[in-house]
Design a protein around this motif. Structure first.
Motif, short mmCIF file in Angstrom:
data_model
loop_
_atom_site.label_atom_id
_atom_site.label_comp_id
_atom_site.label_asym_id
_atom_site.label_seq_id
_atom_site.Cartn_x
_atom_site.Cartn_y
_atom_site.Cartn_z
N PHE A 236 -0.75 -11.64 -22.89
CA PHE A 236 0.25 -12.26 -21.85
C PHE A 236 -0.46 -13.61 -21.52
CE2 PHE A 236 1.70 -13.28 -17.71
CZ PHE A 236 2.78 -12.43 -17.42
N SER A 237 -1.79 -13.80 -22.19
CA SER A 237 -2.06 -15.40 -22.23
C SER A 237 -1.33 -16.12 -23.10
CB SER A 237 -3.42 -15.62 -22.38
OG SER A 237 -4.21 -14.67 -21.97
N ASP A 238 -1.15 -15.69 -24.32
CA ASP A 238 -0.07 -16.05 -25.46
C ASP A 238 1.29 -16.44 -24.62
OD1 ASP A 238 -1.92 -16.17 -27.43
OD2 ASP A 238 -1.46 -13.77 -27.57
N LEU A 239 1.78 -15.49 -24.25
CA LEU A 239 3.28 -15.72 -23.38
C LEU A 239 3.15 -16.89 -22.22
CD1 LEU A 239 6.05 -14.91 -22.56
CD2 LEU A 239 5.08 -13.30 -21.08
N LYS A 240 2.12 -16.84 -21.63
CA LYS A 240 1.97 -17.91 -20.53
C LYS A 240 1.75 -19.34 -21.02
CE LYS A 240 -0.20 -17.62 -16.64
NZ LYS A 240 -1.02 -17.64 -15.53
N GLY A 241 0.91 -19.47 -22.19
CA GLY A 241 0.71 -20.75 -22.81
C GLY A 241 2.05 -21.03 -23.50
N THR A 242 2.87 -20.20 -24.20
CA THR A 242 3.88 -20.71 -25.04
C THR A 242 5.03 -21.09 -23.99
OG1 THR A 242 3.46 -19.00 -26.52
CG2 THR A 242 5.86 -19.83 -26.50
N LEU A 243 5.37 -20.29 -22.97
CA LEU A 243 6.44 -20.73 -22.08
C LEU A 243 5.76 -22.15 -21.29
CD1 LEU A 243 7.81 -17.53 -20.88
CD2 LEU A 243 8.80 -18.96 -22.60
N ASP A 244 4.62 -22.02 -20.96
CA ASP A 244 4.35 -23.51 -20.31
C ASP A 244 4.67 -24.80 -21.13
OD1 ASP A 244 2.52 -24.54 -17.99
OD2 ASP A 244 1.45 -25.30 -19.58
N HIS A 245 4.02 -24.54 -22.62
CA HIS A 245 4.16 -25.78 -23.57
C HIS A 245 5.78 -25.74 -23.34
CE1 HIS A 245 4.53 -27.94 -27.31
NE2 HIS A 245 5.56 -27.13 -27.45
N ALA A 246 6.62 -24.74 -23.63
CA ALA A 246 8.06 -25.04 -23.90
C ALA A 246 8.74 -25.81 -22.52
CB ALA A 246 8.78 -23.52 -24.02
N MET A 247 8.26 -25.25 -21.44
CA MET A 247 8.95 -26.06 -20.04
C MET A 247 8.46 -27.49 -20.21
SD MET A 247 10.73 -23.92 -18.85
CE MET A 247 10.98 -23.08 -20.14
N LYS A 248 7.12 -27.93 -20.44
CA LYS A 248 6.71 -29.12 -20.67
C LYS A 248 7.50 -29.78 -21.47
CE LYS A 248 2.06 -28.90 -18.53
NZ LYS A 248 2.17 -27.72 -17.92
N ALA A 249 7.72 -29.34 -22.90
CA ALA A 249 8.69 -29.84 -23.67
C ALA A 249 9.92 -29.99 -23.33
CB ALA A 249 8.60 -29.09 -25.00
N LEU A 250 10.54 -29.40 -22.61
CA LEU A 250 12.01 -29.56 -22.18
C LEU A 250 12.19 -30.59 -20.78
CD1 LEU A 250 13.32 -25.88 -22.50
CD2 LEU A 250 13.97 -27.91 -23.86
N PHE A 251 11.14 -30.31 -20.02
CA PHE A 251 11.36 -31.12 -18.59
C PHE A 251 10.26 -32.25 -18.52
CE2 PHE A 251 13.29 -26.84 -17.96
CZ PHE A 251 14.63 -27.24 -17.54
N GLY A 252 9.31 -32.33 -19.25
CA GLY A 252 8.44 -33.42 -19.05
C GLY A 252 7.09 -32.70 -18.63
N SER A 253 6.16 -33.56 -19.13
CA SER A 253 4.78 -33.05 -19.30
C SER A 253 4.00 -32.62 -18.11
CB SER A 253 3.86 -33.76 -20.05
OG SER A 253 3.96 -35.22 -19.54
N SER A 254 4.64 -33.52 -17.11
CA SER A 254 4.10 -33.28 -15.60
C SER A 254 4.55 -31.84 -14.94
CB SER A 254 4.21 -34.46 -14.61
OG SER A 254 5.75 -34.56 -14.74
N VAL A 255 5.46 -31.24 -15.82
CA VAL A 255 5.95 -29.99 -15.13
C VAL A 255 4.81 -28.88 -15.07
CG1 VAL A 255 7.59 -28.14 -15.62
CG2 VAL A 255 8.48 -30.37 -15.19
N LYS A 256 4.72 -28.15 -13.87
CA LYS A 256 3.90 -27.03 -13.96
C LYS A 256 4.60 -25.70 -13.90
CE LYS A 256 0.56 -29.17 -10.65
NZ LYS A 256 1.43 -30.08 -10.08
N THR A 257 4.19 -24.57 -14.40
CA THR A 257 4.81 -23.22 -14.27
C THR A 257 3.77 -22.32 -13.46
OG1 THR A 257 3.65 -22.72 -16.46
CG2 THR A 257 5.90 -23.45 -16.79
N ARG A 258 4.51 -21.41 -13.08
CA ARG A 258 3.95 -20.16 -12.46
C ARG A 258 4.70 -18.76 -12.70
NH1 ARG A 258 4.05 -21.02 -5.68
NH2 ARG A 258 6.44 -20.32 -5.53
N PHE A 259 3.94 -17.72 -12.68
CA PHE A 259 4.46 -16.64 -13.18
C PHE A 259 4.54 -15.73 -12.00
CE2 PHE A 259 4.79 -16.97 -18.06
CZ PHE A 259 4.66 -18.21 -17.85
N PHE A 260 5.46 -14.91 -11.60
CA PHE A 260 5.73 -13.85 -10.67
C PHE A 260 5.92 -12.69 -11.13
CE2 PHE A 260 6.26 -15.33 -6.03
CZ PHE A 260 5.49 -16.72 -6.34
N PRO A 261 5.59 -11.60 -10.55
CA PRO A 261 5.75 -10.07 -10.93
C PRO A 261 7.27 -9.99 -10.80
CG PRO A 261 3.74 -10.23 -9.43
CD PRO A 261 4.58 -11.70 -9.35
N SER A 262 7.83 -9.18 -11.94
CA SER A 262 9.39 -8.97 -11.81
C SER A 262 9.55 -7.54 -12.63
CB SER A 262 10.06 -10.10 -12.37
OG SER A 262 11.50 -9.81 -12.47
#
Ligand code: PHE
Length: 368
Positions: free
Chosen positions: A245-271
């Protein structure tokens, strides 16, 4: 074209001859001015220089023969001069191509403004989709596609939505009519998500897999400002040994920063998704207010953007029917899916999803 008959000459003094040949010259010149095609030029040649019917032939027959002996020399000289003129006209017409009049009609007026050709441009959805794909391509992901008309098996059953399971109700489906006599798993529908391409990919290749799948999907949703029965997703699948799951978090956090800018933060909610366990919804800090809270993020500071999770062992079990290497005891993986329109709307400040599909050039022209 000149059809006037050659008149008979009654006087043969110098003045009469000058007058007669001047009239012929005028006719020939006027005739030559209308020559605008090879056919017209050939007709001119026959009309004036033709051996039997030609006008020069007629002149020679009527005038030269009727002339008194003392006038023959002067007449002959004028005849030869006129013949040279006609030949000159013919040469000019043949050599210069179309007549001046024809040329003028076709001429390019370089002082007029040119014909404006619109520059083509990528549709904003295509552009956003390519941008997302590019972020993952840079991480070593390959790119795949799958059919938009999909079977019940790939869209639902193999993604761990059993027939009749209430989880199917979360994706209101457009089905192809007249399929009732087929077994349920073969019935065709418009895919409701790009996730079926996860299974198609795994059936085609053993692990490791790193792939993104952009594509069009359909749901029987009523259209409003944020819903359209047709939209796009980018799916991602990563399967290998020891994927966590850390690979998933790291990958998506990187992708969101690449798409929206490096200051963007991510958080994961149970679904919940039937094909991932655990599952999560990913939120990014609001790109409009930086997380302080505004109208766009409903004062929460966060915007929900995509679904993801660790590939459910039940999904690997379906893949194992064709590729035994997808053994959940040896490998693991994560998957994610994001809505392209939602991301494009945020990036470009579009408030009506329908604008993307209305084909209005006033809207699309802004993205050139
Ligand atoms: N297919 C899901 C949807 O359309 C998104 C998703 C993809 C969630 C992959 C988890 C993993 O809602």
């Amino acid at each position: 074209m000149t059809n006037e008959a050659i008149p008979n000459l009654t006087a043969f003094d110098e003045a009469a001859l000058d007058h007669a040949f001047a009239a012929l010259e005028q006719q020939a010149a006027a005739d030559a001015a209308t020559l605008d095609s090879p056919e017209a030029i050939e007709a001119f040649r026959l009309r004036w220089l033709g051996r039997k019917q030609g006008r020069l032939n007629e002149v020679s027959a009527r005038w030269l023969k009727a002339a008194p002996p003392e006038a023959k020399k002067a007449l002959g000289q004028r005849f030869n001069a006129f013949k040279a003129i006609v030949e000159g006209l013919l040469e000019q017409a043949a050599g210069s191509g179309p007549s001046d009049a024809a040329l003028a009609a076709e001429a390019i007026d370089i002082t007029l403004p040119g014909t404006r050709r619109l520059t083509g441009a990528e549709h904003p959805i295509t552009r956003t989709m390519n941008e997302i794909v590019q972020v993952f391509a840079a991480l070593g992901y390959s790119v795949g596609v799958g059919p938009e008309v999909e079977s019940d098996y790939y869209n639902f059953e193999s993604m761990n939505f059993p027939p009749g399971h209430p989880a199917r109700d979360t994706q209101d489906t457009l089905v192809v009519a007249g399929q009732e006599r087929r077994p349920q798993r073969d019935r065709l529908l418009l895919r409701t998500h790009t996730s079926p391409v996860q299974m198609r990919t795994m059936e085609q290749q053993p692990p490791p897999v790193r792939i993104v799948i952009p594509g069009k999907v359909h749901r029987n949703d009523a259209a409003d400002a944020t819903h359209s029965p047709i939209f796009h997703q980018v799916e991602g699948l990563c399967v290998d040994t020891n994927i966590t799951f850390s690979d998933l978090k790291g990958t998506l956090d990187h992708a969101m920063k690449a798409l929206f800018g490096s200051s963007v933060k991510t958080r994961f909610f149970p679904s919940f998704f039937p094909f991932t366990e655990p599952s999560a919804d990913v939120q990014i800090s609001c790109i409009f207010c930086g997380g302080k809270g505004c109208r766009k993020c409903k004062q929460s500071g966060w915007i929900e953007l995509l679904g993801c999770g660790m590939v459910d062992p039940a999904v690997f079990a379906f893949a194992q029917e064709k590729q035994p290497a997808y053994d959940p005891k040896r490998i693991s993986g994560f998957a994610f899916g994001m809505g392209v329109e939602r991301i494009a709307m945020m990036k470009y400040g579009v408030s009506e999803i329908g604008q993307f599909f209305a084909g209005d050039m006033r809207f699309l022209g802004q993205f050139v």
